[in-house]
Scaffold this motif. Structure first.
Motif, mmCIF file in Angstrom:
data_model
loop_
_atom_site.group_PDB
_atom_site.id
_atom_site.type_symbol
_atom_site.label_atom_id
_atom_site.label_comp_id
_atom_site.label_asym_id
_atom_site.label_seq_id
_atom_site.Cartn_x
_atom_site.Cartn_y
_atom_site.Cartn_z
ATOM 1 N N GLU A 188 29.127 -24.885 -1.762
ATOM 2 C CA GLU A 188 27.940 -24.924 -0.903
ATOM 3 C C GLU A 188 28.227 -24.391 0.500
ATOM 4 O O GLU A 188 27.310 -24.232 1.292
ATOM 5 N N ARG A 215 24.827 -18.750 -3.790
ATOM 6 C CA ARG A 215 24.579 -19.978 -4.532
ATOM 7 C C ARG A 215 25.317 -19.867 -5.855
ATOM 8 O O ARG A 215 24.945 -19.064 -6.702
ATOM 9 N N ARG A 224 23.485 -27.299 -10.740
ATOM 10 C CA ARG A 224 22.315 -26.417 -10.625
ATOM 11 C C ARG A 224 21.702 -26.153 -12.003
ATOM 12 O O ARG A 224 20.489 -26.038 -12.123
ATOM 13 N N GLN A 254 9.719 -26.435 -7.420
ATOM 14 C CA GLN A 254 10.029 -25.271 -8.257
ATOM 15 C C GLN A 254 8.764 -24.473 -8.554
ATOM 16 O O GLN A 254 8.759 -23.243 -8.468
ATOM 17 N N ASN A 265 15.022 -16.898 -3.302
ATOM 18 C CA ASN A 265 16.122 -17.654 -2.697
ATOM 19 C C ASN A 265 15.910 -19.155 -2.881
ATOM 20 O O ASN A 265 16.843 -19.882 -3.214
ATOM 21 N N ARG A 266 14.692 -19.613 -2.679
ATOM 22 C CA ARG A 266 14.390 -21.032 -2.872
ATOM 23 C C ARG A 266 14.568 -21.414 -4.345
ATOM 24 O O ARG A 266 15.080 -22.485 -4.662
ATOM 25 N N ASP A 275 18.075 -22.050 -4.966
ATOM 26 C CA ASP A 275 18.440 -23.362 -4.421
ATOM 27 C C ASP A 275 18.001 -24.489 -5.345
ATOM 28 O O ASP A 275 18.637 -25.542 -5.397
ATOM 29 N N LEU A 276 16.907 -24.267 -6.059
ATOM 30 C CA LEU A 276 16.323 -25.302 -6.923
ATOM 31 C C LEU A 276 16.815 -25.224 -8.364
ATOM 32 O O LEU A 276 16.230 -25.815 -9.261
#
Length: 134
Positions: free
Chosen positions: A13, A19, A25, A65, A75-76, A79-80
């Motif tokens: 991280e 990522r 994940r 999501q 990008n989000r 992250d999700l």
């Protein structure tokens, strides 16, 4: 030095702009990635393109999501728990190439992104650690 697997994976991280797709994940993004894989079928792509909100309504994704998916915030989505290779099903359905989609993730236009990659990619100089700022 890391003592446990948790300590080791936590260090992932600290890589700016990256990522790493860890098992954490993968678990977090399971339904998101399953949704993406559903777009491999022409009939599902047609349903998705006709009414995105309706198509994702019954998927077990989190609200965050779904929101990121509808906004095409790749990008989000990473992250999700999204995996870039699964997310490719979304941007391919939208008619975008991998280069077009990924350039949006860097904040660069397509031509600048292609030029950077043709020149060898991002420079290894610069911020190498989020927490250390160097």
């Amino acid at each position: 030095m890391t003592n446990t697997l948790h300590d080791y994976t936590k260090e992932f991280e600290d890589i700016p702009g990256t990522r790493v797709f860890t098992t954490k994940r993968a678990r977090q993004g399971y339904w998101l990635n399953q949704f993406c894989m559903s777009l491999m079928k022409p009939e599902n792509r047609k349903k998705w393109l006709a009414d995105e909100q309706s198509y994702i309504a019954d998927w077990k994704m989190t609200a965050a999501q779904k929101e990121a998916l509808l906004a095409r915030d790749y990008n989000r989505l990473l992250d999700l728990g999204g995996n870039i290779y699964y997310l490719a099903k979304v941007f391919s359905t939208d008619g975008l190439s991998f280069v077009q989609a990924v350039s949006t993730m860097t904040g660069m236009n397509v031509d600048d992104y292609k030029a950077m990659m043709s020149a060898g990619g991002r420079s290894p100089d610069g911020v190498r650690s989020i927490k250390d700022g160097k």
